[in-house]
Design a protein around this motif. Structure first.
Motif, PDB file in Angstrom:
ATOM      1  N   ARG A 237      12.010   3.236   0.401  1.00 39.48           N
ATOM      2  CA  ARG A 237      12.015   3.108   1.887  1.00 39.48           C
ATOM      3  C   ARG A 237      13.295   1.913   1.543  1.00 39.48           C
ATOM      4  O   ARG A 237      13.951   1.215   0.469  1.00 39.48           O
ATOM      5  CB  ARG A 237      10.985   2.015   1.560  1.00 39.48           C
ATOM      6  CG  ARG A 237      10.655   0.629   2.560  1.00 39.48           C
ATOM      7  CD  ARG A 237       9.540   0.415   2.669  1.00 39.48           C
ATOM      8  NE  ARG A 237       8.684   0.715   3.029  1.00 39.48           N
ATOM      9  CZ  ARG A 237       6.746   0.069   3.424  1.00 39.48           C
ATOM     10  NH1 ARG A 237       7.252  -0.940   3.413  1.00 39.48           N
ATOM     11  NH2 ARG A 237       6.100   0.734   4.129  1.00 39.48           N
TER      12      ARG A 237
ATOM     13  N   HIS B 209       8.466   5.957   9.973  1.00 37.21           N
ATOM     14  CA  HIS B 209       7.248   5.885   8.546  1.00 37.21           C
ATOM     15  C   HIS B 209       6.568   6.964   8.538  1.00 37.21           C
ATOM     16  O   HIS B 209       5.392   7.139   9.426  1.00 37.21           O
ATOM     17  CB  HIS B 209       6.628   4.910   8.923  1.00 37.21           C
ATOM     18  CG  HIS B 209       6.000   4.075   7.475  1.00 37.21           C
ATOM     19  ND1 HIS B 209       5.518   5.481   6.203  1.00 37.21           N
ATOM     20  CD2 HIS B 209       5.779   2.954   7.479  1.00 37.21           C
ATOM     21  CE1 HIS B 209       5.063   4.508   5.476  1.00 37.21           C
ATOM     22  NE2 HIS B 209       5.107   3.254   6.170  1.00 37.21           N
TER      23      HIS B 209
ATOM     24  N   ARG C 230       0.684  -0.832   0.044  1.00 40.19           N
ATOM     25  CA  ARG C 230      -0.323  -0.165   0.172  1.00 40.19           C
ATOM     26  C   ARG C 230       1.246   1.357   0.162  1.00 40.19           C
ATOM     27  O   ARG C 230       0.115   2.533  -0.448  1.00 40.19           O
ATOM     28  CB  ARG C 230      -1.242  -0.261   1.086  1.00 40.19           C
ATOM     29  CG  ARG C 230      -0.614   0.023   2.342  1.00 40.19           C
ATOM     30  CD  ARG C 230      -1.528  -1.055   3.598  1.00 40.19           C
ATOM     31  NE  ARG C 230      -0.353  -2.405   3.397  1.00 40.19           N
ATOM     32  CZ  ARG C 230      -1.726  -3.434   2.717  1.00 40.19           C
ATOM     33  NH1 ARG C 230      -2.814  -3.469   2.817  1.00 40.19           N
ATOM     34  NH2 ARG C 230      -0.716  -4.608   3.007  1.00 40.19           N
ATOM     35  N   THR C 231       1.955   1.043   0.495  1.00 41.38           N
ATOM     36  CA  THR C 231       2.585   2.414   0.634  1.00 41.38           C
ATOM     37  C   THR C 231       2.843   2.781  -0.024  1.00 41.38           C
ATOM     38  O   THR C 231       2.766   4.068  -1.150  1.00 41.38           O
ATOM     39  CB  THR C 231       4.184   2.427   1.339  1.00 41.38           C
ATOM     40  OG1 THR C 231       3.614   1.891   2.991  1.00 41.38           O
ATOM     41  CG2 THR C 231       4.508   3.594   1.453  1.00 41.38           C
TER      42      THR C 231
ATOM     43  N   GLN D  11       7.251  -7.687  13.669  1.00 42.27           N
ATOM     44  CA  GLN D  11       7.892  -7.071  12.342  1.00 42.27           C
ATOM     45  C   GLN D  11       9.083  -8.465  12.356  1.00 42.27           C
ATOM     46  O   GLN D  11      10.029  -8.001  12.804  1.00 42.27           O
ATOM     47  CB  GLN D  11       8.274  -5.905  12.827  1.00 42.27           C
ATOM     48  CG  GLN D  11       7.451  -5.057  13.600  1.00 42.27           C
ATOM     49  CD  GLN D  11       6.988  -4.245  11.938  1.00 42.27           C
ATOM     50  OE1 GLN D  11       7.431  -3.211  11.204  1.00 42.27           O
ATOM     51  NE2 GLN D  11       5.866  -4.308  12.064  1.00 42.27           N
TER      52      GLN D  11
ATOM     53  N   GLN E 105       3.235   7.124   6.979  1.00 42.65           N
ATOM     54  CA  GLN E 105       1.784   6.057   7.360  1.00 42.65           C
ATOM     55  C   GLN E 105       1.420   7.181   8.983  1.00 42.65           C
ATOM     56  O   GLN E 105       0.369   7.024   8.841  1.00 42.65           O
ATOM     57  CB  GLN E 105       2.409   5.459   8.314  1.00 42.65           C
ATOM     58  CG  GLN E 105       0.869   3.776   8.720  1.00 42.65           C
ATOM     59  CD  GLN E 105       0.882   3.358   8.227  1.00 42.65           C
ATOM     60  OE1 GLN E 105       1.056   3.476   7.120  1.00 42.65           O
ATOM     61  NE2 GLN E 105      -0.357   3.295   8.112  1.00 42.65           N
TER      62      GLN E 105
ATOM     63  N   ARG F 254       1.715  -5.839  13.636  1.00 38.39           N
ATOM     64  CA  ARG F 254       2.286  -6.616  13.106  1.00 38.39           C
ATOM     65  C   ARG F 254       3.603  -7.068  13.881  1.00 38.39           C
ATOM     66  O   ARG F 254       3.989  -5.817  14.151  1.00 38.39           O
ATOM     67  CB  ARG F 254       2.333  -7.305  11.528  1.00 38.39           C
ATOM     68  CG  ARG F 254       2.846  -8.011  11.078  1.00 38.39           C
ATOM     69  CD  ARG F 254       3.169  -7.646   9.583  1.00 38.39           C
ATOM     70  NE  ARG F 254       3.890  -6.658   9.016  1.00 38.39           N
ATOM     71  CZ  ARG F 254       5.352  -6.885   9.154  1.00 38.39           C
ATOM     72  NH1 ARG F 254       6.066  -8.198   8.819  1.00 38.39           N
ATOM     73  NH2 ARG F 254       6.077  -5.451   8.813  1.00 38.39           N
TER      74      ARG F 254
ATOM     75  N   ARG G 241       7.731   0.771  13.148  1.00 37.11           N
ATOM     76  CA  ARG G 241       8.454   2.703  12.738  1.00 37.11           C
ATOM     77  C   ARG G 241       7.241   3.014  13.096  1.00 37.11           C
ATOM     78  O   ARG G 241       7.383   3.931  13.056  1.00 37.11           O
ATOM     79  CB  ARG G 241       9.086   2.348  11.300  1.00 37.11           C
ATOM     80  CG  ARG G 241       8.421   1.886  10.502  1.00 37.11           C
ATOM     81  CD  ARG G 241      10.212   1.296   9.719  1.00 37.11           C
ATOM     82  NE  ARG G 241       9.257   0.304   8.147  1.00 37.11           N
ATOM     83  CZ  ARG G 241       9.425  -0.074   7.284  1.00 37.11           C
ATOM     84  NH1 ARG G 241      10.804  -0.060   7.235  1.00 37.11           N
ATOM     85  NH2 ARG G 241       8.992  -0.544   6.375  1.00 37.11           N
TER      86      ARG G 241
ATOM     87  N   PRO H 291      -1.833  -0.708  10.918  1.00 37.67           N
ATOM     88  CA  PRO H 291      -0.501  -0.134   9.590  1.00 37.67           C
ATOM     89  C   PRO H 291      -1.396  -0.593   8.552  1.00 37.67           C
ATOM     90  O   PRO H 291      -0.729  -1.001   7.056  1.00 37.67           O
ATOM     91  CB  PRO H 291       0.130   0.800   9.839  1.00 37.67           C
ATOM     92  CG  PRO H 291       0.605  -0.683  10.895  1.00 37.67           C
ATOM     93  CD  PRO H 291      -0.913  -0.232  12.111  1.00 37.67           C
ATOM     94  N   LEU H 292      -1.755  -1.961   8.631  1.00 39.01           N
ATOM     95  CA  LEU H 292      -2.082  -3.539   7.517  1.00 39.01           C
ATOM     96  C   LEU H 292      -0.188  -3.567   6.828  1.00 39.01           C
ATOM     97  O   LEU H 292       0.605  -2.657   6.821  1.00 39.01           O
ATOM     98  CB  LEU H 292      -2.264  -2.581   6.508  1.00 39.01           C
ATOM     99  CG  LEU H 292      -3.770  -2.791   6.872  1.00 39.01           C
ATOM    100  CD1 LEU H 292      -4.703  -2.668   5.174  1.00 39.01           C
ATOM    101  CD2 LEU H 292      -4.416  -3.811   7.722  1.00 39.01           C
ATOM    102  N   PRO H 293       0.126  -4.640   6.820  1.00 37.87           N
ATOM    103  CA  PRO H 293      -0.245  -5.485   5.707  1.00 37.87           C
ATOM    104  C   PRO H 293      -0.765  -6.376   7.899  1.00 37.87           C
ATOM    105  O   PRO H 293      -0.093  -6.920   8.416  1.00 37.87           O
ATOM    106  CB  PRO H 293       0.526  -7.029   5.372  1.00 37.87           C
ATOM    107  CG  PRO H 293       1.773  -6.198   5.767  1.00 37.87           C
ATOM    108  CD  PRO H 293       1.387  -4.709   5.996  1.00 37.87           C
TER     109      PRO H 293
HETATM  110  C1  NCD Z   1       3.828  -0.735   7.205  1.00 41.57           C
HETATM  111  C2  NCD Z   1       5.520  -0.685   7.716  1.00 41.57           C
HETATM  112  O1  NCD Z   1       5.850  -1.022   6.339  1.00 41.57           O
HETATM  113  O2  NCD Z   1       5.626  -0.535   8.601  1.00 41.57           O
HETATM  114  N1  NCD Z   1       3.435  -0.806   6.671  1.00 41.57           N
HETATM  115  C3  NCD Z   1       3.403  -0.065   6.323  1.00 41.57           C
HETATM  116  O3  NCD Z   1       3.643   0.567   5.027  1.00 41.57           O
HETATM  117  N2  NCD Z   1       1.352   0.201   6.148  1.00 41.57           N
HETATM  118  C4  NCD Z   1       4.018  -1.870   9.021  1.00 41.57           C
HETATM  119  C5  NCD Z   1       4.061  -3.055   9.149  1.00 41.57           C
HETATM  120  O4  NCD Z   1       4.822  -3.428   7.694  1.00 41.57           O
HETATM  121  O5  NCD Z   1       3.363  -3.894   9.710  1.00 41.57           O
END
Ligand code: NCD
Length: 337
Positions: free
Chosen positions: A107, A135, A57-58, A236, A138, A234, A172, A273-275
């Protein structure tokens, strides 16, 4: 804050006024994101979208946001398909790619990498996530979502009680969101995590030094009872030494409809924040919440486009040109935001 031409590397760059300015521009992007209007205000501009860590999504929402403003997107999505795999430094990559782009989103797995890259870049750079550090976009979209959800309930961000759940050490998105929330008044943070994955002391000190309240817990049910927002995260796993180590923490906190009904206040907002990890050993946010109207996770992802459009428009200084460059879309659209 003067956005024009600036990098966005950390939420530390913002004060409350600049956050509110971003939200105001984000509101003005709704006609474009909901496919009522079209603008070509960034016609001819190129975004270098560089994602050296997994992202759905980002990466896609930054690309869509740029496209919706009329610009073109070039993507690099893996270290192994870039010259970094041949030993090229961030300095050289930044000098080269900033010659091909008008803005770069990056990223990378290493904390501080995007900042290092930005020092050599000839164009503005946005941090799309640097390791376990930050992040910022986000956090902005999360806070924008919080503000809209609370407004529907007759509340504001001030005086909020937020419960953050899961891997608070490596997350993050959590780090950036907590720091952004400290700009507001009288926030109660309930931090629910395993002992080993607690939010690190430097963040807790910063929260407390801005006169907010912190409660720490290792129990989901006890921690969520009085919250206005539950922000689930989640484990990490990519930040752990081994997947065995990460798996010790998976599935410790599982929010589902039964727990929500029994322990939460009515209309508590559920965010992530997903996933979300939907595998059986984790399942931190159960699918049985999908019909719960307080589940805001897909409103977060929609809002991400608005926030990213706002950042682009502010940094490239085209906000004032938007109304004049706008026209209705040519096609029938059933889409609503
Ligand atoms: C987050 C990330 O990448 O930090 N995802 C995102 O960008 N929506 C959270 C995650 O990966 O758990």
């Amino acid at each position: 804050m003067d956005f024009k031409g600036s990098h966005i590397l950390s939420v530390d760059q913002f004060d409350r006024h600049s956050v509110e300015a971003i939200f105001k521009v984000a509101d003005s992007m709704i006609p474009y994101a909901s496919r009522q209007s079209v603008t070509r205000v960034l016609e001819g501009a190129i975004l270098g979208n560089m994602f050296f860590e997994p992202s759905t999504r980002t990466r896609v929402s930054f690309g869509c946001a740029w496209n919706l403003l009329g610009g073109e997107v070039r993507e690099t999505t893996e270290i192994k398909s870039s010259a970094i795999a041949k030993g090229e430094s961030f300095y050289d990559t930044a000098r080269v790619l900033s010659g091909y782009s008008d803005m770069i989103v990056m990223r990378h797995q290493t904390a501080g990498s995007v900042e290092e890259f930005s020092r050599a870049s000839r164009v503005p750079v946005i941090n799309g996530g640097d390791g376990a550090n930050e992040h910022p976009s986000q956090a902005l979209l999360d806070l924008y979502t919080i503000s809209r959800e609370m407004a529907h309930r007759g509340q504001s961000i001030d005086n909020l009680h937020i419960a953050l759940v899961g891997d608070l050490k490596f997350g993050r998105a959590v780090h950036s969101l907590c720091m952004l929330l400290t700009l507001f008044d009288n926030i109660h943070f309930t931090l629910i995590s395993p002992e080993e994955l607690k939010l690190e002391p430097q963040y807790i000190e910063k929260i407390k030094s801005s006169a907010h309240v912190v409660t720490e817990s290792t129990e989901l049910q006890a921690g969520i009872q009085d919250a206005d927002i539950i922000y689930v995260t989640r484990t990490q796993e990519e930040r752990f030494a081994s997947s065995e180590e990460a798996s010790r923490y998976k599935g410790l906190f599982r929010l589902n409809q039964a727990i929500y009904t029994e322990f939460c206040k009515p209309n508590t907002v559920i965010m992530h924040p997903l996933p979300r990890d939907s595998r059986a050993d984790a399942n931190e946010l159960d699918n049985d919440l999908n019909e719960n109207p307080n589940l805001a996770i897909f409103r977060q992802t929609d809002n991400g486009v608005l926030i990213r459009m706002a950042l682009f428009a502010l940094i490239l200084d085209v906000v004032e040109q938007l109304p004049a460059s706008s026209r209705p879309v040519n096609w029938y659209t059933a889409r609503r935001f």
